[in-house]
Write a protein that holds these residues in place. Sequence first.
Motif, PDB file in Angstrom:
ATOM      1  N   ASN A  48      51.668  47.639  32.491  1.00  0.00           N
ATOM      2  CA  ASN A  48      50.576  46.702  32.206  1.00  0.00           C
ATOM      3  C   ASN A  48      51.024  45.256  32.281  1.00  0.00           C
ATOM      4  O   ASN A  48      50.232  44.377  32.604  1.00  0.00           O
ATOM      5  CB  ASN A  48      49.978  46.988  30.834  1.00  0.00           C
ATOM      6  CG  ASN A  48      49.138  48.239  30.844  1.00  0.00           C
ATOM      7  OD1 ASN A  48      48.713  48.688  31.899  1.00  0.00           O
ATOM      8  ND2 ASN A  48      48.904  48.802  29.669  1.00  0.00           N
ATOM      9  N   ALA A  49      52.281  44.979  31.983  1.00  0.00           N
ATOM     10  CA  ALA A  49      52.792  43.609  32.045  1.00  0.00           C
ATOM     11  C   ALA A  49      52.759  43.066  33.471  1.00  0.00           C
ATOM     12  O   ALA A  49      52.663  41.858  33.680  1.00  0.00           O
ATOM     13  CB  ALA A  49      54.220  43.561  31.503  1.00  0.00           C
ATOM     14  N   LEU A  50      52.821  43.953  34.440  1.00  0.00           N
ATOM     15  CA  LEU A  50      52.736  43.535  35.840  1.00  0.00           C
ATOM     16  C   LEU A  50      51.309  43.649  36.372  1.00  0.00           C
ATOM     17  O   LEU A  50      50.854  42.814  37.146  1.00  0.00           O
ATOM     18  CB  LEU A  50      53.680  44.401  36.688  1.00  0.00           C
ATOM     19  CG  LEU A  50      53.683  44.147  38.185  1.00  0.00           C
ATOM     20  CD1 LEU A  50      54.242  42.766  38.479  1.00  0.00           C
ATOM     21  CD2 LEU A  50      54.495  45.209  38.886  1.00  0.00           C
ATOM     22  N   LEU A  51      50.611  44.663  35.918  1.00  0.00           N
ATOM     23  CA  LEU A  51      49.284  44.976  36.444  1.00  0.00           C
ATOM     24  C   LEU A  51      48.231  43.945  36.061  1.00  0.00           C
ATOM     25  O   LEU A  51      47.459  43.479  36.908  1.00  0.00           O
ATOM     26  CB  LEU A  51      48.863  46.362  35.940  1.00  0.00           C
ATOM     27  CG  LEU A  51      47.567  46.935  36.459  1.00  0.00           C
ATOM     28  CD1 LEU A  51      47.615  47.080  37.959  1.00  0.00           C
ATOM     29  CD2 LEU A  51      47.314  48.275  35.816  1.00  0.00           C
ATOM     30  N   LEU A  52      48.183  43.561  34.814  1.00  0.00           N
ATOM     31  CA  LEU A  52      47.154  42.621  34.355  1.00  0.00           C
ATOM     32  C   LEU A  52      47.252  41.252  35.013  1.00  0.00           C
ATOM     33  O   LEU A  52      46.231  40.705  35.456  1.00  0.00           O
ATOM     34  CB  LEU A  52      47.181  42.519  32.838  1.00  0.00           C
ATOM     35  CG  LEU A  52      46.713  43.776  32.095  1.00  0.00           C
ATOM     36  CD1 LEU A  52      46.899  43.612  30.586  1.00  0.00           C
ATOM     37  CD2 LEU A  52      45.282  44.072  32.436  1.00  0.00           C
ATOM     38  N   PRO A  53      48.447  40.635  35.105  1.00  0.00           N
ATOM     39  CA  PRO A  53      48.501  39.339  35.805  1.00  0.00           C
ATOM     40  C   PRO A  53      48.130  39.425  37.283  1.00  0.00           C
ATOM     41  O   PRO A  53      47.465  38.533  37.808  1.00  0.00           O
ATOM     42  CB  PRO A  53      49.950  38.893  35.636  1.00  0.00           C
ATOM     43  CG  PRO A  53      50.460  39.641  34.484  1.00  0.00           C
ATOM     44  CD  PRO A  53      49.726  40.937  34.467  1.00  0.00           C
ATOM     45  N   VAL A  54      48.538  40.495  37.944  1.00  0.00           N
ATOM     46  CA  VAL A  54      48.226  40.626  39.372  1.00  0.00           C
ATOM     47  C   VAL A  54      46.718  40.737  39.588  1.00  0.00           C
ATOM     48  O   VAL A  54      46.139  40.046  40.430  1.00  0.00           O
ATOM     49  CB  VAL A  54      48.965  41.848  39.974  1.00  0.00           C
ATOM     50  CG1 VAL A  54      48.428  42.184  41.352  1.00  0.00           C
ATOM     51  CG2 VAL A  54      50.451  41.592  40.025  1.00  0.00           C
ATOM     52  N   VAL A  55      46.055  41.585  38.811  1.00  0.00           N
ATOM     53  CA  VAL A  55      44.609  41.747  38.950  1.00  0.00           C
ATOM     54  C   VAL A  55      43.882  40.480  38.491  1.00  0.00           C
ATOM     55  O   VAL A  55      42.884  40.076  39.091  1.00  0.00           O
ATOM     56  CB  VAL A  55      44.130  42.990  38.173  1.00  0.00           C
ATOM     57  CG1 VAL A  55      42.624  43.064  38.139  1.00  0.00           C
ATOM     58  CG2 VAL A  55      44.710  44.248  38.789  1.00  0.00           C
ATOM     59  N   GLY A  56      44.397  39.824  37.458  1.00  0.00           N
ATOM     60  CA  GLY A  56      43.787  38.577  36.991  1.00  0.00           C
ATOM     61  C   GLY A  56      43.865  37.471  38.031  1.00  0.00           C
ATOM     62  O   GLY A  56      42.885  36.759  38.271  1.00  0.00           O
ATOM     63  N   ILE A  57      45.032  37.333  38.661  1.00  0.00           N
ATOM     64  CA  ILE A  57      45.196  36.309  39.707  1.00  0.00           C
ATOM     65  C   ILE A  57      44.319  36.643  40.913  1.00  0.00           C
ATOM     66  O   ILE A  57      43.698  35.752  41.507  1.00  0.00           O
ATOM     67  CB  ILE A  57      46.675  36.179  40.093  1.00  0.00           C
ATOM     68  CG1 ILE A  57      47.456  35.555  38.930  1.00  0.00           C
ATOM     69  CG2 ILE A  57      46.848  35.351  41.355  1.00  0.00           C
ATOM     70  CD1 ILE A  57      48.953  35.589  39.094  1.00  0.00           C
ATOM     71  N   ALA A  58      44.250  37.925  41.285  1.00  0.00           N
ATOM     72  CA  ALA A  58      43.392  38.326  42.400  1.00  0.00           C
ATOM     73  C   ALA A  58      41.917  38.061  42.075  1.00  0.00           C
ATOM     74  O   ALA A  58      41.155  37.610  42.928  1.00  0.00           O
ATOM     75  CB  ALA A  58      43.607  39.795  42.730  1.00  0.00           C
ATOM     76  N   GLY A  59      41.512  38.320  40.840  1.00  0.00           N
ATOM     77  CA  GLY A  59      40.127  38.041  40.435  1.00  0.00           C
ATOM     78  C   GLY A  59      39.812  36.563  40.458  1.00  0.00           C
ATOM     79  O   GLY A  59      38.736  36.150  40.899  1.00  0.00           O
ATOM     80  N   PHE A  60      40.760  35.747  39.977  1.00  0.00           N
ATOM     81  CA  PHE A  60      40.553  34.299  40.010  1.00  0.00           C
ATOM     82  C   PHE A  60      40.463  33.799  41.451  1.00  0.00           C
ATOM     83  O   PHE A  60      39.623  32.946  41.775  1.00  0.00           O
ATOM     84  CB  PHE A  60      41.687  33.575  39.276  1.00  0.00           C
ATOM     85  CG  PHE A  60      41.559  32.089  39.305  1.00  0.00           C
ATOM     86  CD1 PHE A  60      40.635  31.449  38.512  1.00  0.00           C
ATOM     87  CD2 PHE A  60      42.343  31.330  40.163  1.00  0.00           C
ATOM     88  CE1 PHE A  60      40.505  30.074  38.544  1.00  0.00           C
ATOM     89  CE2 PHE A  60      42.217  29.961  40.206  1.00  0.00           C
ATOM     90  CZ  PHE A  60      41.297  29.325  39.395  1.00  0.00           C
ATOM     91  N   GLY A  61      41.300  34.345  42.326  1.00  0.00           N
ATOM     92  CA  GLY A  61      41.249  33.972  43.738  1.00  0.00           C
ATOM     93  C   GLY A  61      39.926  34.356  44.378  1.00  0.00           C
ATOM     94  O   GLY A  61      39.356  33.601  45.164  1.00  0.00           O
ATOM     95  N   LEU A  62      39.432  35.545  44.021  1.00  0.00           N
ATOM     96  CA  LEU A  62      38.148  35.995  44.530  1.00  0.00           C
ATOM     97  C   LEU A  62      37.018  35.071  44.079  1.00  0.00           C
ATOM     98  O   LEU A  62      36.194  34.628  44.881  1.00  0.00           O
ATOM     99  CB  LEU A  62      37.866  37.430  44.064  1.00  0.00           C
ATOM    100  CG  LEU A  62      36.492  37.998  44.386  1.00  0.00           C
ATOM    101  CD1 LEU A  62      36.406  38.332  45.862  1.00  0.00           C
ATOM    102  CD2 LEU A  62      36.215  39.212  43.543  1.00  0.00           C
ATOM    103  N   LEU A  63      36.996  34.761  42.789  1.00  0.00           N
ATOM    104  CA  LEU A  63      35.943  33.891  42.260  1.00  0.00           C
ATOM    105  C   LEU A  63      35.983  32.503  42.895  1.00  0.00           C
ATOM    106  O   LEU A  63      34.951  31.965  43.302  1.00  0.00           O
ATOM    107  CB  LEU A  63      36.082  33.765  40.744  1.00  0.00           C
ATOM    108  CG  LEU A  63      35.743  34.998  39.925  1.00  0.00           C
ATOM    109  CD1 LEU A  63      36.070  34.754  38.465  1.00  0.00           C
ATOM    110  CD2 LEU A  63      34.305  35.364  40.093  1.00  0.00           C
ATOM    111  N   SER A  64      37.174  31.923  42.994  1.00  0.00           N
ATOM    112  CA  SER A  64      37.266  30.578  43.562  1.00  0.00           C
ATOM    113  C   SER A  64      36.885  30.573  45.038  1.00  0.00           C
ATOM    114  O   SER A  64      36.226  29.644  45.515  1.00  0.00           O
ATOM    115  CB  SER A  64      38.656  29.999  43.347  1.00  0.00           C
ATOM    116  OG  SER A  64      39.624  30.776  44.015  1.00  0.00           O
ATOM    117  N   ALA A  65      37.276  31.608  45.779  1.00  0.00           N
ATOM    118  CA  ALA A  65      36.930  31.665  47.202  1.00  0.00           C
ATOM    119  C   ALA A  65      35.421  31.801  47.397  1.00  0.00           C
ATOM    120  O   ALA A  65      34.838  31.139  48.258  1.00  0.00           O
ATOM    121  CB  ALA A  65      37.649  32.833  47.866  1.00  0.00           C
TER     122      ALA A  65
END
Length: 112
Positions: A48-65
């Motif tokens: 989870n320490a790796l999974l949550l930041p990766v999905v969070g960054i991908a979600g932020f990238g999706l929203l901003s794009a």
Amino acid sequence: MIRYPINKGVNRPIEFRGLKGQYIYIMAVGLAVLLIIFSILYIAGVPNALLLPVVGIAGFGLLSAIFRLSHRYGVYGLMKAIARRGVPSAIYCNTKKTFTQLLQHNNCTTKD
């Protein structure tokens, strides 16, 4: 006398927090894909320490794009830009064969 309310929102695209029209659907599909990726990686045993930041960054990238596309193209501009890319800039024809076949197919005659 009976008064009926007038619906002034007819033919307007739907809007949610600044996103209009097709961008809401694009965002929904993107978030669903992120949820599926998260669940697959969670079941696969990724920490989870790796999974949550990766999905969070991908979600932020999706929203901003998507917000960037929405503000750049507007409601229908993205569809127009994609359609414009599909139109060739020029059509080259080196022989008369194409046009004579069209004339024969349409039963037309020409004066030579």
